[in-house]
Design a protein around this motif. Structure first.
Motif, PDB file in Angstrom:
ATOM      1  N   LEU A 179     -23.613 -67.150   7.371  1.00 17.59           N
ATOM      2  CA  LEU A 179     -22.509 -68.099   7.224  1.00 17.59           C
ATOM      3  C   LEU A 179     -22.250 -68.794   8.554  1.00 17.59           C
ATOM      4  O   LEU A 179     -22.051 -68.148   9.575  1.00 17.59           O
ATOM      5  CB  LEU A 179     -21.244 -67.370   6.768  1.00 17.59           C
ATOM      6  CG  LEU A 179     -19.995 -68.246   6.622  1.00 17.59           C
ATOM      7  CD1 LEU A 179     -20.166 -69.249   5.474  1.00 17.59           C
ATOM      8  CD2 LEU A 179     -18.749 -67.390   6.388  1.00 17.59           C
ATOM      9  N   VAL A 191     -19.801 -70.851  10.921  1.00 19.09           N
ATOM     10  CA  VAL A 191     -18.350 -70.962  11.080  1.00 19.09           C
ATOM     11  C   VAL A 191     -18.038 -71.988  12.169  1.00 19.09           C
ATOM     12  O   VAL A 191     -18.642 -71.966  13.243  1.00 19.09           O
ATOM     13  CB  VAL A 191     -17.719 -69.606  11.451  1.00 19.09           C
ATOM     14  CG1 VAL A 191     -16.188 -69.725  11.532  1.00 19.09           C
ATOM     15  CG2 VAL A 191     -18.115 -68.524  10.440  1.00 19.09           C
ATOM     16  N   VAL A 246      -8.336 -74.620   5.722  1.00 15.20           N
ATOM     17  CA  VAL A 246      -9.450 -73.683   5.531  1.00 15.20           C
ATOM     18  C   VAL A 246     -10.376 -74.291   4.491  1.00 15.20           C
ATOM     19  O   VAL A 246      -9.940 -74.616   3.379  1.00 15.20           O
ATOM     20  CB  VAL A 246      -8.953 -72.307   5.060  1.00 15.20           C
ATOM     21  CG1 VAL A 246     -10.133 -71.371   4.796  1.00 15.20           C
ATOM     22  CG2 VAL A 246      -7.994 -71.704   6.075  1.00 15.20           C
ATOM     23  N   SER A 247     -11.640 -74.462   4.834  1.00 17.29           N
ATOM     24  CA  SER A 247     -12.546 -75.104   3.882  1.00 17.29           C
ATOM     25  C   SER A 247     -13.906 -74.417   3.888  1.00 17.29           C
ATOM     26  O   SER A 247     -14.320 -73.854   4.901  1.00 17.29           O
ATOM     27  CB  SER A 247     -12.725 -76.593   4.223  1.00 17.29           C
ATOM     28  OG  SER A 247     -13.458 -76.751   5.426  1.00 17.29           O
ATOM     29  N   VAL A 248     -14.562 -74.488   2.740  1.00 11.14           N
ATOM     30  CA  VAL A 248     -15.942 -74.014   2.624  1.00 11.14           C
ATOM     31  C   VAL A 248     -16.756 -75.107   1.947  1.00 11.14           C
ATOM     32  O   VAL A 248     -16.395 -75.577   0.869  1.00 11.14           O
ATOM     33  CB  VAL A 248     -16.049 -72.709   1.824  1.00 11.14           C
ATOM     34  CG1 VAL A 248     -17.520 -72.297   1.670  1.00 11.14           C
ATOM     35  CG2 VAL A 248     -15.267 -71.585   2.500  1.00 11.14           C
ATOM     36  N   LEU A 302      -8.221 -67.542   4.086  1.00 13.47           N
ATOM     37  CA  LEU A 302      -9.499 -66.867   4.307  1.00 13.47           C
ATOM     38  C   LEU A 302      -9.776 -65.862   3.188  1.00 13.47           C
ATOM     39  O   LEU A 302     -10.907 -65.739   2.705  1.00 13.47           O
ATOM     40  CB  LEU A 302      -9.497 -66.159   5.656  1.00 13.47           C
ATOM     41  CG  LEU A 302      -9.412 -67.079   6.885  1.00 13.47           C
ATOM     42  CD1 LEU A 302      -9.275 -66.244   8.155  1.00 13.47           C
ATOM     43  CD2 LEU A 302     -10.631 -67.980   6.977  1.00 13.47           C
ATOM     44  N   GLU A 304     -10.875 -67.790  -0.086  1.00 14.70           N
ATOM     45  CA  GLU A 304     -12.239 -68.322  -0.055  1.00 14.70           C
ATOM     46  C   GLU A 304     -13.286 -67.211   0.002  1.00 14.70           C
ATOM     47  O   GLU A 304     -14.380 -67.356  -0.558  1.00 14.70           O
ATOM     48  CB  GLU A 304     -12.414 -69.283   1.123  1.00 14.70           C
ATOM     49  CG  GLU A 304     -11.717 -70.628   0.939  1.00 14.70           C
ATOM     50  CD  GLU A 304     -12.162 -71.353  -0.318  1.00 14.70           C
ATOM     51  OE1 GLU A 304     -13.316 -71.169  -0.757  1.00 14.70           O
ATOM     52  OE2 GLU A 304     -11.342 -72.107  -0.877  1.00 14.70           O
ATOM     53  N   SER A 305     -12.952 -66.103   0.653  1.00 12.36           N
ATOM     54  CA  SER A 305     -13.905 -64.986   0.668  1.00 12.36           C
ATOM     55  C   SER A 305     -14.019 -64.360  -0.716  1.00 12.36           C
ATOM     56  O   SER A 305     -15.118 -63.941  -1.130  1.00 12.36           O
ATOM     57  CB  SER A 305     -13.480 -63.933   1.699  1.00 12.36           C
ATOM     58  OG  SER A 305     -12.263 -63.308   1.338  1.00 12.36           O
ATOM     59  N   LEU A 324     -18.104 -72.529   6.756  1.00  9.05           N
ATOM     60  CA  LEU A 324     -16.667 -72.258   6.765  1.00  9.05           C
ATOM     61  C   LEU A 324     -16.065 -72.994   7.955  1.00  9.05           C
ATOM     62  O   LEU A 324     -16.454 -72.741   9.100  1.00  9.05           O
ATOM     63  CB  LEU A 324     -16.410 -70.753   6.884  1.00  9.05           C
ATOM     64  CG  LEU A 324     -14.973 -70.319   7.204  1.00  9.05           C
ATOM     65  CD1 LEU A 324     -14.032 -70.645   6.051  1.00  9.05           C
ATOM     66  CD2 LEU A 324     -14.932 -68.820   7.531  1.00  9.05           C
ATOM     67  N   THR A 325     -15.136 -73.916   7.681  1.00  7.45           N
ATOM     68  CA  THR A 325     -14.496 -74.666   8.755  1.00  7.45           C
ATOM     69  C   THR A 325     -12.994 -74.423   8.715  1.00  7.45           C
ATOM     70  O   THR A 325     -12.366 -74.557   7.654  1.00  7.45           O
ATOM     71  CB  THR A 325     -14.777 -76.177   8.623  1.00  7.45           C
ATOM     72  OG1 THR A 325     -16.187 -76.380   8.508  1.00  7.45           O
ATOM     73  CG2 THR A 325     -14.260 -76.929   9.838  1.00  7.45           C
ATOM     74  N   THR A 348     -12.352 -64.020  10.405  1.00 13.15           N
ATOM     75  CA  THR A 348     -13.510 -64.506   9.642  1.00 13.15           C
ATOM     76  C   THR A 348     -14.564 -63.412   9.497  1.00 13.15           C
ATOM     77  O   THR A 348     -15.174 -63.270   8.434  1.00 13.15           O
ATOM     78  CB  THR A 348     -14.134 -65.748  10.308  1.00 13.15           C
ATOM     79  OG1 THR A 348     -14.582 -65.424  11.623  1.00 13.15           O
ATOM     80  CG2 THR A 348     -13.148 -66.889  10.366  1.00 13.15           C
ATOM     81  N   PHE A 393     -15.384 -62.368   5.733  1.00 15.28           N
ATOM     82  CA  PHE A 393     -16.654 -62.909   5.261  1.00 15.28           C
ATOM     83  C   PHE A 393     -17.869 -62.084   5.692  1.00 15.28           C
ATOM     84  O   PHE A 393     -18.937 -62.204   5.087  1.00 15.28           O
ATOM     85  CB  PHE A 393     -16.821 -64.354   5.748  1.00 15.28           C
ATOM     86  CG  PHE A 393     -15.885 -65.313   5.080  1.00 15.28           C
ATOM     87  CD1 PHE A 393     -16.254 -65.972   3.922  1.00 15.28           C
ATOM     88  CD2 PHE A 393     -14.630 -65.559   5.614  1.00 15.28           C
ATOM     89  CE1 PHE A 393     -15.393 -66.855   3.298  1.00 15.28           C
ATOM     90  CE2 PHE A 393     -13.758 -66.448   4.998  1.00 15.28           C
ATOM     91  CZ  PHE A 393     -14.136 -67.093   3.834  1.00 15.28           C
TER      92      PHE A 393
END
Length: 444
Positions: free
Chosen positions: A37, A39, A52-54, A125, A128-129, A213-214, A228, A232
């Motif tokens: 991943l 980051v 938080v974005s993916v 987080l 999204e995880s 992941l940003t 993170t 993740f």
């Protein structure tokens, strides 16, 4: 009066300072977790907000024949819940904690995000995880989202004026490349798919090593990095995602198509060209040509066709920029009964001017200012910065710093390059001419 003047001056000063700050270099750090991943962290303490974005590097171009629409379907399906989030609770958790969220899919990627007060970073987080680690993919969720996507198709495409315009352009410009299918796909493909096919699609593409992941906003980088890894890091990586670009043969002659849409009342005449993908310098040149032709009331097409001749209600020119190729589209809606071919001639005349004459220095200076304004506006919010950083890594050969270099590239493009690009790509013998007309759709 004096107080009002002071307030007004203060507002102007604050705005100028804000724009100046946003135009400055965007600082970030980036690293990879052991599972692959990527980051990216951007710290900004101006407001207590965090995005938080993916971004998953999967879109409609990764689908196979007979199973179109999978990527867009997963945009919806992955909101169904997870092993630790009950069905239907994902968005309720976001709103209950003062946040907003959304997702979108293109031909090239799927993007999920939440924006929270910064003290709820960990909630974002976790959500999204959960989506990445163990979403619930079952028959109930598939059936539910099948109806949601069908309704979206009706509202956004089939029952909306000009709703299928981009789909028709893509269908005509691409015959071999999967861009031909559009993003929404065919609902019969979703209906025919088995549950195991959905599970396999997830295992293949929604893995850490195919994602970015940003996190952007009011964060402590050291604590965020630890979070993170905690959320993740335990997610196992998947097999490497291998994608081979399908080469599209060049057009050997113009394509002329007529599409009838019962939802429209005013015809649309458009010409469209196949152009280089988004990571090329020429893609930025084509975007500048779009500004010359149609951005603002002083643009060439607007001034000529809308203001002076009053033969068009509206004009458009834009570079639909994608990873493998782009679609460059110019069009107009007629006014006062103007014939579509009259509009097409005016469009062609302006294209010829771009191909044979350098734009003036005055127009070039205005163009540079427009590109800077566009850049500032695109990065005025934390979610915009997050997406821009993720785009750079995903589409520009892992070059995350594209965000900071983009404006300089635009400013380095010369008037000669604009003229040359117009010659090279806006070829009347290698384009689609589309008449998008009112009326009942004819059988394919």
């Amino acid at each position: 009066m004096q107080i009002r003047k002071k307030v007004w001056c203060a507002l102007i000063a604050a705005t100028c300072l804000s724009f100046s700050a946003r135009a400055q270099k965007v600082e970030f750090t980036e690293y990879d977790l052991p599972n692959g991943l990527h980051v990216i962290l951007h710290t900004d303490h101006h407001a207590p907000v965090v995005a938080v974005s993916v971004m998953y590097h999967v879109g409609s171009k990764n689908e196979v024949a007979g199973r179109t629409g999978f990527a867009h379907f997963f945009e919806h399906l992955l909101f169904e819940g997870s092993d630790n989030i009950k069905r239907g609770q994902f968005m309720k958790i976001v709103s209950a904690n003062g946040g907003t969220n959304n997702a979108n899919t293109t031909q090239d990627r799927t993007f999920y995000f939440e924006v929270f007060p910064s003290n709820y970073l960990e909630t974002g987080l976790w959500l999204e995880s959960e989506r990445m680690m163990h979403p619930v993919i079952n028959d109930i969720g598939v059936k539910t989202q099948d109806e949601v996507v069908k309704e979206e198709r009706r509202q956004s495409f089939d029952n909306r004026p000009y709703g299928n315009f981009i789909n028709i352009v893509a269908r005509d410009l691409f015959t071999a490349h999967p861009y031909h299918n559009g993003v929404i796909g065919e609902m019969k493909d979703i209906d025919a798919a088995k549950l195991d096919e959905f599970k396999q699609f997830f295992k293949q593409y929604y893995v850490p090593n195919n994602a970015v992941l940003t996190i952007a906003g009011d964060i402590d980088p050291i604590k965020t990095r630890a979070l993170t890894s905690s959320y993740f890091g335990p997610i196992p990586g998947g097999p490497a995602v291998v994608y081979h670009k399908t080469e599209e043969p060049p057009l050997s002659k113009p394509i002329v198509d007529t599409f009838y849409d019962a939802n429209t009342q005013i015809p649309l005449i458009a010409v469209a060209y196949r152009v280089p993908g988004r990571d090329s310098r020429d893609a930025k040149v084509m975007q500048m040509i779009s500004n010359i032709l149609s951005q603002g009331g002083s643009s060439r097409l607007y001034k000529k066709m809308v203001d002076d001749k009053k033969e068009a209600l509206q004009v458009l020119a834009f570079n639909y920029s994608l990873e493998d190729y782009g679609m460059y589209i110019i069009g107009a809606l007629p006014n006062n009964g103007a014939a579509p071919d009259v509009l097409k001639k005016d469009i062609d005349d302006e294209i010829v001017k771009l191909q044979t004459e350098l734009i003036s220095q005055e127009d070039y200076d205005k163009l540079e200012n427009q590109m800077e304004d566009n850049y500032v506006n695109a990065n005025s919010r934390q979610i915009g910065i997050a997406e821009h950083l993720a785009d750079g890594y995903t589409f520009d050969h892992k070059h995350t710093n594209d965000l900071n270099e983009e404006l300089a590239v635009y400013k380095s493009i010369t008037r000669e390059e604009i003229k040359d690009a117009a010659k090279k790509y806006l070829d009347a013998n290698q384009r689609l001419v589309l008449y998008y007309l009112p009326g009942k759709a004819k059988a394919k």
